[in-house]
Design an enzyme around this catalytic site. Structure first.
Site, short mmCIF file in Angstrom:
data_model
loop_
_atom_site.label_atom_id
_atom_site.label_comp_id
_atom_site.label_asym_id
_atom_site.label_seq_id
_atom_site.Cartn_x
_atom_site.Cartn_y
_atom_site.Cartn_z
N ASN A 1 12.01 -23.06 -16.98
CA ASN A 1 11.36 -22.71 -15.72
C ASN A 1 10.51 -23.90 -15.27
OD1 ASN A 1 9.22 -21.86 -13.96
ND2 ASN A 1 9.72 -19.75 -14.41
N ARG B 1 3.14 -20.89 -3.53
CA ARG B 1 2.12 -21.73 -4.16
C ARG B 1 2.71 -22.89 -4.98
NH1 ARG B 1 -0.08 -17.64 -8.80
NH2 ARG B 1 -0.18 -16.19 -7.06
N GLU C 1 13.69 -16.43 -9.60
CA GLU C 1 12.87 -15.22 -9.71
C GLU C 1 12.26 -14.93 -8.35
OE1 GLU C 1 9.84 -16.02 -12.56
OE2 GLU C 1 11.26 -16.39 -14.16
N THR D 1 3.09 -13.67 -13.45
CA THR D 1 3.66 -12.33 -13.35
C THR D 1 3.00 -11.39 -14.36
OG1 THR D 1 5.73 -13.48 -12.87
CG2 THR D 1 5.88 -11.11 -13.25
N HIS E 1 8.41 -15.04 -21.05
CA HIS E 1 7.03 -14.95 -20.57
C HIS E 1 6.05 -15.22 -21.71
CE1 HIS E 1 3.61 -14.05 -18.04
NE2 HIS E 1 4.47 -14.31 -17.06
N1 PXP Z 1 10.13 -14.91 -17.04
C1 PXP Z 1 9.55 -14.44 -15.92
C2 PXP Z 1 10.11 -13.24 -15.27
C3 PXP Z 1 8.44 -15.09 -15.36
O1 PXP Z 1 7.87 -14.62 -14.24
C4 PXP Z 1 7.96 -16.28 -15.97
C5 PXP Z 1 6.80 -17.01 -15.37
O2 PXP Z 1 7.16 -17.47 -14.12
C6 PXP Z 1 8.61 -16.72 -17.14
C7 PXP Z 1 9.68 -16.00 -17.66
C8 PXP Z 1 8.18 -17.95 -17.85
O3 PXP Z 1 6.92 -17.73 -18.40
P1 PXP Z 1 6.11 -18.93 -18.99
O4 PXP Z 1 5.83 -19.89 -17.87
O5 PXP Z 1 4.87 -18.29 -19.53
O6 PXP Z 1 6.96 -19.56 -20.05
#
Ligand code: PXP
Length: 236
Positions: free
Chosen positions: A6, A48, A69, A100, A190
Site C-alpha cells: 500500500n 488527503r 480501497e 481505517t 492493517h
Molecule cells: N487494508 C486496509 C483495508 C486499509 O485501509 C489499510 C490502510 O490503508 C491497510 C490494509 C494497510 O494498513 P497499514 O498501512 O497499517 O499497513
C-alpha cells in the site's frame, strides 16, 4: 503467499508540502521490482493522500495488480469505473479518522452493498470487502457474492505479545479458516509490521497481505527495495 504494498503514505509525504515528490507511482514500480505481487492505494473522500491523477498513472504503469480501497459511495463507484482497477476493496470511511477504523459492517449495509458490488463486478472488477474477523460478517460477505475478503488485523496489531494478542490471532485464524471453507479467497491487513507479521503469515488460508505504513516507514530509511524484500522474507 503474496505481498501487496500500500503506497498511500508516499503520497502523504508528498502532500505534507503540497509537492510533487516523492512520486508514489515510482515507489510502486520499485515495490514491484522488489517482488511485490500487487499495489494498493486508498482514495479518500478528502483526497488527503492519493488523488485521481495517481490512480490514472498507476493504472497505466504498474505491471502487477492494482487494488483500490474506497468507500461504497456513488462518487467512488464512478472513479472505479473510470480507472478499472483489478480489484476494488470496499472499506468504511470516517471523515477525520487517522486510518481505517474497523471492518465494513456488511450486515447493516447489506442491501446498499449488494447493488454496489454487482455494478462493479458487471464491469469486470473483482470486489473485496475489508471485514472484521467475525463469522456472521464473513457469512454475509459470501451471501453478497464478493470475490474475496480482507480480514482486518488492526485489533491484533495494536496489542503487545501476550494472552490478549494470542486471542486476537486465534480469532483471525478461525475467521480465515471459516472463510476458506465457504469458498472465499482470504487476504489480510492493517497495522502489520516487521515485528507482528510472523504469526499471521503462518495462517495457511491467507493468501495475500496488504501492508502499507510499516513498509513506507522502513523505505524512508533503507529504501523501497530493501523494505519490500525484508517483508517478503518474513512472509516466506
Ligand atoms: N487494508 C486496509 C483495508 C486499509 O485501509 C489499510 C490502510 O490503508 C491497510 C490494509 C494497510 O494498513 P497499514 O498501512 O497499517 O499497513
Amino acid at each position: 503467499m503474496r505481498l501487496a504494498v500500500n503506497i498511500d503514505h508516499f503520497a502523504t509525504l508528498r502532500e505534507a508540502r503540497k509537492s510533487n515528490v516523492p512520486e508514489p507511482v515510482l515507489a510502486a514500480l520499485l515495490a514491484e521490482q522488489a517482488g511485490a505481487s500487487g499495489i494498493v492505494c486508498h482514495i479518500r473522500g478528502d483526497r488527503r493522500h492519493i488523488k485521481e491523477r495517481d490512480l490514472q498513472v498507476l493504472r497505466k504503469t504498474i505491471k502487477t495488480k492494482l487494488n483500490i480501497e474506497m468507500a461504497a459511495t456513488q462518487e467512488m463507484k464512478q472513479i472505479a469505473i473510470e480507472i478499472m482497477p483489478d480489484t476494488v476493496s470496499l472499506v468504511p470511511e470516517q471523515e477525520h479518522e487517522l486510518t481505517t477504523q474497523g471492518g465494513l459492517d456488511v450486515i447493516k449495509n447489506k442491501i446498499q452493498l449488494s447493488a454496489h458490488i454487482k455494478a462493479l463486478q458487471r464491469r469486470g472488477m473483482k470486489v473485496s470487502i475489508f471485514v472484521d474477523p467475525s463469522e456472521k460478517q464473513i457469512k454475509t460477505c459470501k451471501e453478497l457474492n464478493v470475490d474475496l475478503i480482507e480480514i482486518n488485523t488492526g485489533k491484533y496489531a495494536e496489542l503487545k505479545p501476550g494472552d490478549e494478542r494470542d486471542h486476537a490471532e486465534g480469532e483471525i485464524k478461525k475467521a480465515a479458516q471459516n472463510a476458506h471453507e465457504i469458498g472465499l479467497e482470504v487476504h489480510a491487513g492493517h497495522g502489520l509490521d516487521y515485528w507482528n507479521i510472523c504469526p499471521i503469515a503462518a495462517i495457511e488460508e491467507i493468501t495475500e497481505f496488504s501492508i502499507g505504513f510499516s513498509i513506507v516507514a522502513r523505505s524512508s530509511i533503507v529504501g523501497v527495495n530493501k523494505a519490500v524484500k525484508d517483508m517478503i522474507q518474513l512472509l516466506e
